[in-house]
Design a protein around this motif. Sequence first.
Motif, PDB file in Angstrom:
ATOM      1  N   ARG A 105      11.119  -5.876  -1.434  1.00 21.53           N
ATOM      2  CA  ARG A 105      10.542  -7.066  -0.776  1.00 21.53           C
ATOM      3  C   ARG A 105      10.727  -6.976   0.736  1.00 21.53           C
ATOM      4  NH1 ARG A 105      12.104 -11.186  -5.544  1.00 21.53           N
ATOM      5  NH2 ARG A 105      10.187 -10.791  -6.697  1.00 21.53           N
ATOM      6  N   GLN A 106      11.871  -6.407   1.159  1.00 20.31           N
ATOM      7  CA  GLN A 106      12.102  -6.239   2.602  1.00 20.31           C
ATOM      8  C   GLN A 106      11.034  -5.344   3.226  1.00 20.31           C
ATOM      9  OE1 GLN A 106      14.045  -7.531   4.957  1.00 20.31           O
ATOM     10  NE2 GLN A 106      14.718  -8.983   3.401  1.00 20.31           N
ATOM     11  N   GLU A 125      -2.169   4.157   5.261  1.00 19.12           N
ATOM     12  CA  GLU A 125      -1.457   2.964   4.774  1.00 19.12           C
ATOM     13  C   GLU A 125      -0.795   3.239   3.408  1.00 19.12           C
ATOM     14  OE1 GLU A 125      -3.170  -0.635   5.950  1.00 19.12           O
ATOM     15  OE2 GLU A 125      -2.171  -1.852   4.417  1.00 19.12           O
ATOM     16  N   MET A 126      -1.452   4.064   2.588  1.00 22.38           N
ATOM     17  CA  MET A 126      -0.823   4.442   1.311  1.00 22.38           C
ATOM     18  C   MET A 126       0.494   5.165   1.572  1.00 22.38           C
ATOM     19  SD  MET A 126      -3.988   5.851  -1.031  1.00 22.38           S
ATOM     20  CE  MET A 126      -2.980   6.200  -2.490  1.00 22.38           C
ATOM     21  N   LYS A 127       0.502   6.000   2.622  1.00 26.40           N
ATOM     22  CA  LYS A 127       1.729   6.726   2.970  1.00 26.40           C
ATOM     23  C   LYS A 127       2.836   5.734   3.329  1.00 26.40           C
ATOM     24  CE  LYS A 127       3.130  10.497   5.995  1.00 26.40           C
ATOM     25  NZ  LYS A 127       2.775  11.151   7.259  1.00 26.40           N
ATOM     26  N   LYS A 128       2.487   4.721   4.141  1.00 24.07           N
ATOM     27  CA  LYS A 128       3.477   3.695   4.501  1.00 24.07           C
ATOM     28  C   LYS A 128       3.974   2.957   3.272  1.00 24.07           C
ATOM     29  CE  LYS A 128       1.431   2.307   8.911  1.00 24.07           C
ATOM     30  NZ  LYS A 128       0.718   1.187   9.532  1.00 24.07           N
ATOM     31  N   ARG A 129       3.123   2.841   2.277  1.00 23.70           N
ATOM     32  CA  ARG A 129       3.490   2.115   1.057  1.00 23.70           C
ATOM     33  C   ARG A 129       4.242   3.005   0.071  1.00 23.70           C
ATOM     34  NH1 ARG A 129      -0.436  -2.520   0.193  1.00 23.70           N
ATOM     35  NH2 ARG A 129       0.090  -2.381  -2.019  1.00 23.70           N
ATOM     36  N   GLY A 130       4.539   4.231   0.458  1.00 21.01           N
ATOM     37  CA  GLY A 130       5.387   5.084  -0.371  1.00 21.01           C
ATOM     38  C   GLY A 130       4.642   5.993  -1.326  1.00 21.01           C
ATOM     39  N   TYR A 131       3.325   6.045  -1.239  1.00 22.66           N
ATOM     40  CA  TYR A 131       2.591   6.981  -2.095  1.00 22.66           C
ATOM     41  C   TYR A 131       2.817   8.409  -1.602  1.00 22.66           C
ATOM     42  CZ  TYR A 131       0.112   3.380  -4.697  1.00 22.66           C
ATOM     43  OH  TYR A 131      -0.186   2.334  -5.528  1.00 22.66           O
ATOM     44  N   THR A 132       2.933   9.338  -2.554  1.00 23.75           N
ATOM     45  CA  THR A 132       3.198  10.735  -2.185  1.00 23.75           C
ATOM     46  C   THR A 132       1.921  11.384  -1.653  1.00 23.75           C
ATOM     47  OG1 THR A 132       2.599  11.558  -4.371  1.00 23.75           O
ATOM     48  CG2 THR A 132       4.920  10.967  -4.030  1.00 23.75           C
ATOM     49  N   ARG A 133       2.131  12.482  -0.949  1.00 28.65           N
ATOM     50  CA  ARG A 133       1.008  13.256  -0.420  1.00 28.65           C
ATOM     51  C   ARG A 133       0.056  13.672  -1.558  1.00 28.65           C
ATOM     52  NH1 ARG A 133       1.024  17.484   4.052  1.00 28.65           N
ATOM     53  NH2 ARG A 133       3.013  16.596   4.628  1.00 28.65           N
ATOM     54  N   ASP A 134       0.673  14.023  -2.717  1.00 27.13           N
ATOM     55  CA  ASP A 134      -0.136  14.486  -3.847  1.00 27.13           C
ATOM     56  C   ASP A 134      -1.032  13.359  -4.384  1.00 27.13           C
ATOM     57  OD1 ASP A 134      -0.787  16.456  -5.947  1.00 27.13           O
ATOM     58  OD2 ASP A 134       0.164  14.971  -7.254  1.00 27.13           O
ATOM     59  N   ILE A 135      -0.489  12.168  -4.519  1.00 27.51           N
ATOM     60  CA  ILE A 135      -1.303  11.055  -5.063  1.00 27.51           C
ATOM     61  C   ILE A 135      -2.379  10.645  -4.046  1.00 27.51           C
ATOM     62  CG2 ILE A 135      -1.250   8.627  -5.775  1.00 27.51           C
ATOM     63  CD1 ILE A 135      -0.124  10.338  -7.905  1.00 27.51           C
ATOM     64  N   ILE A 136      -2.023  10.687  -2.766  1.00 26.26           N
ATOM     65  CA  ILE A 136      -3.033  10.350  -1.744  1.00 26.26           C
ATOM     66  C   ILE A 136      -4.184  11.361  -1.817  1.00 26.26           C
ATOM     67  CG2 ILE A 136      -3.458  10.168   0.745  1.00 26.26           C
ATOM     68  CD1 ILE A 136      -0.502   9.187   0.995  1.00 26.26           C
ATOM     69  N   ASP A 137      -3.846  12.640  -1.953  1.00 27.25           N
ATOM     70  CA  ASP A 137      -4.866  13.683  -2.052  1.00 27.25           C
ATOM     71  C   ASP A 137      -5.729  13.474  -3.297  1.00 27.25           C
ATOM     72  OD1 ASP A 137      -5.855  16.360  -1.000  1.00 27.25           O
ATOM     73  OD2 ASP A 137      -5.313  16.928  -3.054  1.00 27.25           O
TER      74      ASP A 137
END
Lengths: 100, 269
Positions: A3-4, B235-247
């Motif tokens: 959440r942070q 933005e997906m990267k900032k949200r923690g998605y991996t390089r592989d999933i973004i690709d």
Amino acid sequence: MTRQQVLDLYFMEARSKVLDLAAFLDRMDRAEGKEDFRLAALREAISQLQGRRTRRAEKVLLSLSDPSVTPVDRAMGQGACGAWAGPIAPARRKKKPNSV
Amino acid sequence: MRYIEPHGHMVSRTTDDYQDMATAGCQVVCEPAFWAGFDRNSADGFYDYFSQLTEQEPKRAARYGIQHYSWICLNPKESENLDLAEEVLSIIPEFLAKPRVLGVGEIGLNKNSRNELKVLEKHVDLAAQHDQLILVHTPHLEDKLKGTRLILDLLRNDARIRPERVIIDHVEEHTVKLVLNRGFWAGMTLYPESKCTAARAIDILDLFGTDRIWMNSACDWGHSVPLAVPRTALEMKKRGYTRDIIDKMIYRNPIEFLSQCPKFKVPEE
Ligand SMILES: [Zn+2]
């Protein structure tokens, strides 16, 4: 995400959008003349945000959508305006071009 | 970053846009036929537009190292004049045979009218007869939910149509589940105001996963952002998605769907 992390990434944007919404409603109050169905639709959509609900984005979209299932007789060249005018009020719609 | 723009109306965009997209890693752009912002008055007008899509625009894209493909159809907004629609439908097969045409699209509905449905049905029939992929435009704003339901019913009632060969575009939170649950592909259009923002598109991925779904900018002559796909990838990267999933989302998923058309060639690495 925690959440942070969500707050760090999106809080300022959400704050700005809430302020814009509040200022828009104030601006509507100060303006003269009659409003149309879009304001009531927006107020109904806003009511979907309150309380501990789930799937708020989906519910906002549903509250603004035409729920009917029968095709209309003819597309009169009008674009969509973002809120459903109701079953008997298409003439009240403002004619407005929309995107593609 | 490498990506595919699976829905861009490049005839409306400048060479600067091509330059920016190439710089951001765009390898392929796919351009569905659409409404020009005004109603065309004759089948000749459509013939010229289809020629622009299939002959001229691939050359323009190639100057920036981008492969260009197109989809051919009459836009749902142009369905009320049934005589003209019939005339245009009769010239479409000639273009479906062109080497860079991927299928029939973007067909669908706009105001959910009876004539729009008739023309949609004719397009679906054409796609089935010519074994084509289908790209579907769902209506705007308050008309989207109803239009999506009508479109899905129509497609499901034609036994020749395989859902995995159809992409239903412009899904949002209230329509994505209807589309994915019936086995179709879903497209999310990243627009600054209507359709999906980057944040909401990623929310949909959080909720529904990354299978049978793609993202596009649908950049056209209206308010739209040709770099919306790579920006959403960031933005997906900032949200923690991996390089592989973004690709997967911005490159491999479009390839998976589009490769069902034998004319689509995977870009060389
Ligand atoms: Zn489009």
